[in-house]
Write a protein that holds these residues in place. Structure first.
Motif, PDB file in Angstrom:
ATOM      1  N   LYS A   1      -3.741 -14.133  63.706  1.00 59.44           N
ATOM      2  CA  LYS A   1      -3.732 -15.573  64.120  1.00 59.44           C
ATOM      3  C   LYS A   1      -4.680 -16.385  62.698  1.00 59.44           C
ATOM      4  CE  LYS A   1      -6.650 -17.366  67.936  1.00 59.44           C
ATOM      5  NZ  LYS A   1      -7.702 -16.576  69.512  1.00 59.44           N
TER       6      LYS A   1
ATOM      7  N   VAL B   1      -2.923 -16.644  60.246  1.00 57.27           N
ATOM      8  CA  VAL B   1      -1.549 -18.642  60.731  1.00 57.27           C
ATOM      9  C   VAL B   1      -3.658 -19.400  60.150  1.00 57.27           C
ATOM     10  CG1 VAL B   1      -1.756 -20.005  62.463  1.00 57.27           C
ATOM     11  CG2 VAL B   1      -1.068 -18.049  62.261  1.00 57.27           C
ATOM     12  N   PHE B   2      -4.308 -19.494  60.649  1.00 57.65           N
ATOM     13  CA  PHE B   2      -5.724 -19.493  60.077  1.00 57.65           C
ATOM     14  C   PHE B   2      -6.049 -19.913  58.186  1.00 57.65           C
ATOM     15  CE2 PHE B   2      -9.507 -21.343  60.702  1.00 57.65           C
ATOM     16  CZ  PHE B   2      -9.279 -22.901  61.195  1.00 57.65           C
ATOM     17  N   LYS B   3      -5.958 -18.597  58.136  1.00 58.79           N
ATOM     18  CA  LYS B   3      -6.289 -18.993  56.532  1.00 58.79           C
ATOM     19  C   LYS B   3      -5.160 -19.445  55.794  1.00 58.79           C
ATOM     20  CE  LYS B   3      -6.652 -15.294  54.000  1.00 58.79           C
ATOM     21  NZ  LYS B   3      -7.106 -13.145  54.527  1.00 58.79           N
ATOM     22  N   ASN B   4      -4.096 -19.150  56.011  1.00 60.36           N
ATOM     23  CA  ASN B   4      -2.757 -19.746  54.869  1.00 60.36           C
ATOM     24  C   ASN B   4      -1.706 -21.136  55.300  1.00 60.36           C
ATOM     25  OD1 ASN B   4      -0.593 -19.474  53.989  1.00 60.36           O
ATOM     26  ND2 ASN B   4      -0.714 -17.261  53.250  1.00 60.36           N
ATOM     27  N   PRO B   5      -2.101 -21.900  55.079  1.00 60.37           N
ATOM     28  CA  PRO B   5      -1.257 -22.979  55.024  1.00 60.37           C
ATOM     29  C   PRO B   5       0.588 -23.079  55.618  1.00 60.37           C
ATOM     30  CG  PRO B   5      -2.632 -23.453  53.845  1.00 60.37           C
ATOM     31  CD  PRO B   5      -2.365 -22.017  53.728  1.00 60.37           C
TER      32      PRO B   5
ATOM     33  N   PHE C   1       0.424 -20.702  58.903  1.00 60.30           N
ATOM     34  CA  PHE C   1       0.409 -21.976  59.471  1.00 60.30           C
ATOM     35  C   PHE C   1       1.959 -23.282  60.262  1.00 60.30           C
ATOM     36  CE2 PHE C   1      -1.457 -25.870  61.318  1.00 60.30           C
ATOM     37  CZ  PHE C   1      -1.883 -26.084  61.944  1.00 60.30           C
ATOM     38  N   GLU C   2       2.271 -23.610  58.894  1.00 59.22           N
ATOM     39  CA  GLU C   2       3.272 -24.185  58.747  1.00 59.22           C
ATOM     40  C   GLU C   2       4.878 -23.365  59.470  1.00 59.22           C
ATOM     41  OE1 GLU C   2       4.527 -28.430  58.494  1.00 59.22           O
ATOM     42  OE2 GLU C   2       2.531 -26.633  57.636  1.00 59.22           O
TER      43      GLU C   2
ATOM     44  N   LEU D   1       4.504 -21.017  61.302  1.00 55.40           N
ATOM     45  CA  LEU D   1       4.467 -21.178  62.881  1.00 55.40           C
ATOM     46  C   LEU D   1       4.498 -22.047  63.845  1.00 55.40           C
ATOM     47  CD1 LEU D   1       2.955 -19.053  65.294  1.00 55.40           C
ATOM     48  CD2 LEU D   1       0.691 -20.551  65.153  1.00 55.40           C
ATOM     49  N   SER D   2       4.065 -23.115  62.946  1.00 57.89           N
ATOM     50  CA  SER D   2       3.887 -24.547  63.685  1.00 57.89           C
ATOM     51  C   SER D   2       5.588 -25.246  64.249  1.00 57.89           C
ATOM     52  CB  SER D   2       3.408 -25.614  63.249  1.00 57.89           C
ATOM     53  OG  SER D   2       3.542 -25.905  61.915  1.00 57.89           O
TER      54      SER D   2
ATOM     55  N   PHE E   1       3.039 -31.857  65.774  1.00 55.81           N
ATOM     56  CA  PHE E   1       3.430 -31.813  64.230  1.00 55.81           C
ATOM     57  C   PHE E   1       5.054 -32.036  63.678  1.00 55.81           C
ATOM     58  CE2 PHE E   1       1.068 -27.923  65.467  1.00 55.81           C
ATOM     59  CZ  PHE E   1       0.218 -27.665  64.440  1.00 55.81           C
TER      60      PHE E   1
ATOM     61  N   LYS F   1      -4.125 -33.462  62.145  1.00 51.83           N
ATOM     62  CA  LYS F   1      -3.641 -31.729  61.804  1.00 51.83           C
ATOM     63  C   LYS F   1      -4.554 -31.639  60.644  1.00 51.83           C
ATOM     64  CE  LYS F   1       0.865 -30.456  60.412  1.00 51.83           C
ATOM     65  NZ  LYS F   1       2.524 -30.531  59.616  1.00 51.83           N
TER      66      LYS F   1
ATOM     67  N   PHE G   1      -6.673 -28.231  61.604  1.00 48.63           N
ATOM     68  CA  PHE G   1      -6.327 -26.111  60.222  1.00 48.63           C
ATOM     69  C   PHE G   1      -7.874 -26.660  59.671  1.00 48.63           C
ATOM     70  CE2 PHE G   1      -5.533 -25.157  56.098  1.00 48.63           C
ATOM     71  CZ  PHE G   1      -4.316 -24.012  56.339  1.00 48.63           C
TER      72      PHE G   1
ATOM     73  N   PHE H   1      -9.210 -25.951  66.586  1.00 45.53           N
ATOM     74  CA  PHE H   1      -7.888 -25.439  66.474  1.00 45.53           C
ATOM     75  C   PHE H   1      -7.674 -24.766  67.197  1.00 45.53           C
ATOM     76  CE2 PHE H   1      -5.967 -21.112  65.204  1.00 45.53           C
ATOM     77  CZ  PHE H   1      -4.918 -21.256  64.660  1.00 45.53           C
TER      78      PHE H   1
ATOM     79  N   TRP I   1      -2.401 -26.460  73.773  1.00 44.21           N
ATOM     80  CA  TRP I   1      -0.678 -25.685  73.630  1.00 44.21           C
ATOM     81  C   TRP I   1      -0.350 -24.994  75.106  1.00 44.21           C
ATOM     82  CZ3 TRP I   1      -0.054 -22.426  68.639  1.00 44.21           C
ATOM     83  CH2 TRP I   1       2.019 -21.811  68.710  1.00 44.21           C
TER      84      TRP I   1
END
Lengths: 246, 246
Positions: A129, A132-136, A139-140, A142-143, B104, B129, B133, B139, B146
DNA sequence: CGCAGTTTTGATTTCTGTCAACGTCTGTGG
DNA sequence: CCACAGACGTTGACAGAAATCAAAACTGCG
């Protein structure tokens, strides 16, 4: 034994990494991306767990701190009703996370069952988690997975609500073919198909008996060939027609 | 006219803000949280749009840059089959985003239809979005929404796949009551119920004719009272029993 | 008033489930 | 090597839930 596995007959450690990154790459890329984020050094995610076919991979209560990702084999996430009925919510293929929602909360009533022998890794939820939150890019990734999961789920709802048994089964076959194709696990319309008829029944809201009848009909009319856990689509356009007809 | 609306008979600007923040607070809190994130100054989200009952709120292609959130009224997100069949994927109540996945990507085939007159706001997707983020609380809020969306969707799958018409309809009623309750829109088991029987049919994979028969049966056995777009649950425990029985 | 959208009701049909028997296959253990 | 058990698949007869068809009453609204 799947195509993906064959590619991975290397040393043990290498195998594990390849298994993880390769499978994940098909759809999720979570392993690779978490690796980039410096997470793969944890003790947890270095271990590959295995479960034989027909056994339970995990239940909701196992998922409070950990997120499983399947490296190899097929599984199903299921809900069992008090009266003995069962509904399969989704089939989990190599590289799939059981559900993206797992990142945030363990679902209430869920059992993941192995269809074939299954190899999977566990990831620490908090770390995942955070990544996900730290690394764009994570995140991408995952989405994307989330959106696809949602789309499949919506399609399932439409299928169960508004389609006949034939249509549902045709759609299931085509949907699985699609997902496998993206993993390079289909050759010339032919692919491993380890599902038992009761899996199809539980996924499509039918009885095994009726599934048998529909599949027989499909075979009789030359749409598919299905034997030895391997399925060939003989008449794709006709099958697509059945799947979306009406 | 809903309870929420009554609370909001203030000046115009104030009304809009209250409408937005209040509704959103029930489930999503996105308006409030985006406001905190300094986003509500955009031109886009200051406008409240309205659509009369039975008209289309938006289609998937309208959603490429914008995310609607309903301030007031009921809507349904639907899929229409080539053969004229229709499936409602979810009912959208005041404060709901059509779908969290909209953040997204616009879904392929989706139409949002107004059930009652609907008031909604549009949010800029890119900004929303970015806010998600950047801001952990947004978030968190989003991931909650979700998870709930996913849970409802899974339950719908189980219902359509494995439950009888009675069970489905009982569940629908109880599910809606639950969601309305959290919004303070239920008093003594009684609440606004603007659904037509064909809405129930389209949501639960049934025909309007059969819905009529089931509802009549429910009334006859003293489970519910339903008239003038208002529903009272007369025998809650019995209804719960039907809903989860089996 | 008249009309379009609902709701109700009954007759009939269709699909799918249930029940049951039987055949196959696989693995296990004597 | 064979016997056996358990899971799986097929087939047919039958039952039941819900769809379809059709007609009529009701509702609200311009």
């Amino acid at each position: 034994m799947t195509v993906a596995l064959k590619k991975m007959d290397l040393g043990d450690a290498a195998c594990r990494d390849v298994a993880c990154c390769q499978c994940a790459a098909y759809e999720l890329s979570l392993c690779r991306t978490t690796a980039d984020a410096g997470l793969s050094t944890t003790a947890l995610d270095r271990v590959v767990h295995t479960v034989p076919a027909r056994r339970i991979v995990c239940r909701s209560r196992d998922l409070s701190e950990v997120v499983p990702i399947v490296c190899d084999g097929w599984a199903a996430s299921t809900v069992t009703l008090s009266g003995g009925g069962k509904q399969i919510l989704s089939f989990i293929l190599p590289g799939d996370m059981v559900s993206t929602a797992l990142l945030f909360e363990a679902p209430s009533q869920l059992v993941v069952e192995a269809i074939t022998d299954v190899r999977y890794r566990l990831f620490n939820r908090v770390q995942l988690k955070a990544a996900v939150f730290k690394n764009p890019s994570v995140f991408e990734t995952l989405s994307k997975a989330w959106i696809e999961e949602k789309a499949r789920s919506d399609q399932l709802v439409v299928g169960l609500g508004r389609r006949s048994a034939d249509e549902r089964i045709a759609q299931l076959i085509l949907g699985l073919k699609d997902r496998l194709e993206r993993r390079g696990m289909v050759q010339g319309g032919k692919f491993d198909f380890p599902l038992r008829q009761h899996h199809i029944a539980d996924a499509m809201g039918l009885t095994p008996v009726h599934v048998s009848k529909v599949l027989s009909e499909f075979r009789r009319s030359g749409l598919i060939e299905l034997s030895e856990r391997s399925l060939s689509i003989l008449n794709l356009s006709r099958l697509e027609q059945i799947a979306s007809l009406r």
